[in-house]
Design a protein around this motif. Structure first.
Motif, mmCIF file in Angstrom:
data_model
loop_
_atom_site.group_PDB
_atom_site.id
_atom_site.type_symbol
_atom_site.label_atom_id
_atom_site.label_comp_id
_atom_site.label_asym_id
_atom_site.label_seq_id
_atom_site.Cartn_x
_atom_site.Cartn_y
_atom_site.Cartn_z
ATOM 1 N N LEU A 39 0.798 -1.230 0.000
ATOM 2 C CA LEU A 39 0.000 0.000 0.000
ATOM 3 C C LEU A 39 0.832 1.283 0.000
ATOM 4 N N PHE A 40 1.966 1.251 0.692
ATOM 5 C CA PHE A 40 2.735 2.482 0.853
ATOM 6 C C PHE A 40 4.165 2.389 0.321
ATOM 7 N N ASN A 41 4.516 1.202 -0.208
ATOM 8 C CA ASN A 41 5.877 0.942 -0.690
ATOM 9 C C ASN A 41 6.907 1.197 0.416
ATOM 10 N N ARG A 42 6.518 0.896 1.653
ATOM 11 C CA ARG A 42 7.402 1.076 2.808
ATOM 12 C C ARG A 42 7.259 -0.135 3.738
ATOM 13 N N PRO A 43 7.988 -1.207 3.461
ATOM 14 C CA PRO A 43 7.920 -2.370 4.354
ATOM 15 C C PRO A 43 8.616 -2.082 5.678
ATOM 16 N N PHE A 44 8.302 -2.885 6.667
ATOM 17 C CA PHE A 44 8.975 -2.768 7.957
ATOM 18 C C PHE A 44 10.373 -3.359 7.824
ATOM 19 N N ALA A 45 11.388 -2.609 8.180
ATOM 20 C CA ALA A 45 12.782 -2.995 7.918
ATOM 21 C C ALA A 45 13.229 -4.230 8.691
ATOM 22 N N GLY A 46 12.670 -4.516 9.839
ATOM 23 C CA GLY A 46 13.176 -5.611 10.659
ATOM 24 C C GLY A 46 12.389 -6.896 10.614
ATOM 25 N N THR A 47 11.472 -7.023 9.692
ATOM 26 C CA THR A 47 10.609 -8.211 9.661
ATOM 27 C C THR A 47 11.413 -9.504 9.556
ATOM 28 N N ALA A 48 12.349 -9.575 8.646
ATOM 29 C CA ALA A 48 13.124 -10.809 8.451
ATOM 30 C C ALA A 48 13.930 -11.158 9.697
ATOM 31 N N GLU A 49 14.559 -10.173 10.311
ATOM 32 C CA GLU A 49 15.387 -10.429 11.487
ATOM 33 C C GLU A 49 14.554 -10.861 12.686
ATOM 34 N N ILE A 50 13.459 -10.150 12.913
ATOM 35 C CA ILE A 50 12.594 -10.498 14.049
ATOM 36 C C ILE A 50 11.980 -11.874 13.841
ATOM 37 N N THR A 51 11.513 -12.151 12.642
ATOM 38 C CA THR A 51 10.896 -13.447 12.355
ATOM 39 C C THR A 51 11.888 -14.582 12.523
ATOM 40 N N ALA A 52 13.096 -14.408 12.020
ATOM 41 C CA ALA A 52 14.106 -15.466 12.119
ATOM 42 C C ALA A 52 14.435 -15.785 13.575
ATOM 43 N N THR A 53 14.623 -14.767 14.391
ATOM 44 C CA THR A 53 14.966 -15.026 15.788
ATOM 45 C C THR A 53 13.758 -15.522 16.583
ATOM 46 N N ALA A 54 12.579 -14.991 16.286
ATOM 47 C CA ALA A 54 11.389 -15.392 17.036
ATOM 48 C C ALA A 54 10.978 -16.834 16.735
ATOM 49 N N LEU A 55 11.203 -17.311 15.527
ATOM 50 C CA LEU A 55 10.855 -18.700 15.213
ATOM 51 C C LEU A 55 11.679 -19.681 16.032
ATOM 52 N N VAL A 56 12.942 -19.350 16.258
ATOM 53 C CA VAL A 56 13.777 -20.184 17.125
ATOM 54 C C VAL A 56 13.203 -20.166 18.537
ATOM 55 N N LEU A 57 12.869 -19.004 19.013
ATOM 56 C CA LEU A 57 12.318 -18.862 20.353
ATOM 57 C C LEU A 57 10.995 -19.614 20.499
ATOM 58 N N VAL A 58 10.123 -19.507 19.508
ATOM 59 C CA VAL A 58 8.825 -20.195 19.568
ATOM 60 C C VAL A 58 9.015 -21.703 19.679
ATOM 61 N N THR A 59 9.929 -22.231 18.896
ATOM 62 C CA THR A 59 10.176 -23.669 18.921
ATOM 63 C C THR A 59 10.515 -24.144 20.325
ATOM 64 N N PHE A 60 11.414 -23.437 20.974
ATOM 65 C CA PHE A 60 11.860 -23.903 22.280
ATOM 66 C C PHE A 60 10.980 -23.424 23.431
ATOM 67 N N LEU A 61 10.137 -22.429 23.205
ATOM 68 C CA LEU A 61 9.131 -22.087 24.209
ATOM 69 C C LEU A 61 8.079 -23.189 24.296
ATOM 70 N N GLN A 62 7.756 -23.781 23.164
ATOM 71 C CA GLN A 62 6.683 -24.765 23.151
ATOM 72 C C GLN A 62 7.167 -26.205 23.309
ATOM 73 N N ALA A 63 8.453 -26.453 23.143
ATOM 74 C CA ALA A 63 8.973 -27.822 23.225
ATOM 75 C C ALA A 63 8.778 -28.478 24.598
ATOM 76 N N PRO A 64 9.094 -27.809 25.724
ATOM 77 C CA PRO A 64 8.914 -28.506 27.006
ATOM 78 C C PRO A 64 7.479 -28.961 27.258
ATOM 79 N N TYR A 65 6.503 -28.137 26.888
ATOM 80 C CA TYR A 65 5.101 -28.526 27.075
ATOM 81 C C TYR A 65 4.739 -29.697 26.163
ATOM 82 N N ALA A 66 5.214 -29.657 24.926
ATOM 83 C CA ALA A 66 4.931 -30.762 23.996
ATOM 84 C C ALA A 66 5.546 -32.059 24.504
ATOM 85 N N ILE A 67 6.748 -31.974 25.066
ATOM 86 C CA ILE A 67 7.382 -33.167 25.637
ATOM 87 C C ILE A 67 6.564 -33.670 26.813
ATOM 88 N N ARG A 68 6.176 -32.766 27.703
ATOM 89 C CA ARG A 68 5.422 -33.152 28.905
ATOM 90 C C ARG A 68 4.084 -33.788 28.546
#
Length: 170
Positions: A39-68
Motif C-alpha cells: 500500500l505504501f511501498n514502505r515495508p517494515f525494515a526488521g521483519t526478516a530479522e525479528i521473524t528469524a529469531t522469534a521462530l527459534v524462540l517459539v520452537t523452544f518455548l513450546q517444546a517442554p510442554y509438547a514433551i510433557r
C-alpha cells in the motif's frame, strides 16, 4: 508431589502460551510488513530479522510442554510388542537420551552466549539489529527446562509407570 505437578504443568503451559503469543505477534508483523510494502511501498525494515529469531524462540518455548504432554512424534511399533515393564524401561532410556541431548546443546551454547554478550553480537544488518545474547541465553534456559521434563519421565519410567505407548499411565 501433586502440588509440584500442578505448578509444573502451569509453568510449562505458560511457556506454551507465550510461544503462541509470539506466533500471533509474528503474524501481525508479517501482515503489517506486507500491507506496508503493497500500500505504501514502505515495508517494515526488521521483519526478516525479528521473524528469524522469534521462530527459534517459539520452537523452544513450546517444546517442554509438547514433551510433557507426550505430543512429539513417536514410532511405537517396537514398543507395542514389548512387555509393559520392559516398555517402561525403554521409554525411560528414550527420555534419558532426550535429556542428554538438551543438556549437551545447552552446555555447548554456554561459551557462544557469553561471547555474544561480551562482543555485542547481533542478528540483522545496520537497518535493524537484534541482539544475539537474549536469544542465546533464553534458549539455554528453555533447553534446560526441556531436559528437566525429560528427566522427570526417566524417573517415572524407571519406576515402571510408563508402560503405555501413547500416554503416560497415572
Amino acid at each position: 508431589m501433586m502440588m509440584m505437578d500442578k505448578w509444573t504443568e502451569r509453568g510449562l503451559l505458560g511457556l506454551h502460551v507465550a510461544g503462541a503469543v509470539v506466533v500471533a505477534f509474528l503474524s501481525a508483523l508479517v501482515c503489517y510488513d506486507v500491507a506496508g510494502r503493497l500500500l505504501f511501498n514502505r515495508p517494515f525494515a526488521g521483519t526478516a530479522e525479528i521473524t528469524a529469531t522469534a521462530l527459534v524462540l517459539v520452537t523452544f518455548l513450546q517444546a517442554p510442554y509438547a514433551i510433557r504432554q507426550q505430543k512429539l512424534l513417536r514410532v511405537s511399533f517396537v514398543l507395542d510388542r514389548l512387555p509393559p515393564a520392559l516398555r517402561s524401561q525403554f521409554n525411560a532410556l528414550a527420555y534419558l537420551l532426550g535429556a542428554v541431548f538438551f543438556i549437551a546443546i545447552a552446555g555447548a551454547s554456554w561459551e557462544p552466549a557469553w561471547h555474544g554478550l561480551a562482543s555485542g553480537e547481533f542478528f540483522g544488518n545496520d537497518a535493524f539489529r537484534v541482539p544475539a545474547w537474549p536469544l542465546r541465553f533464553g534458549c539455554m534456559v528453555l533447553w534446560t527446562v526441556a531436559a528437566l521434563v525429560c528427566l522427570g519421565f526417566v524417573a517415572q519410567g524407571l519406576r515402571g509407570r510408563m508402560t503405555a505407548t501413547e500416554t503416560l499411565d497415572d
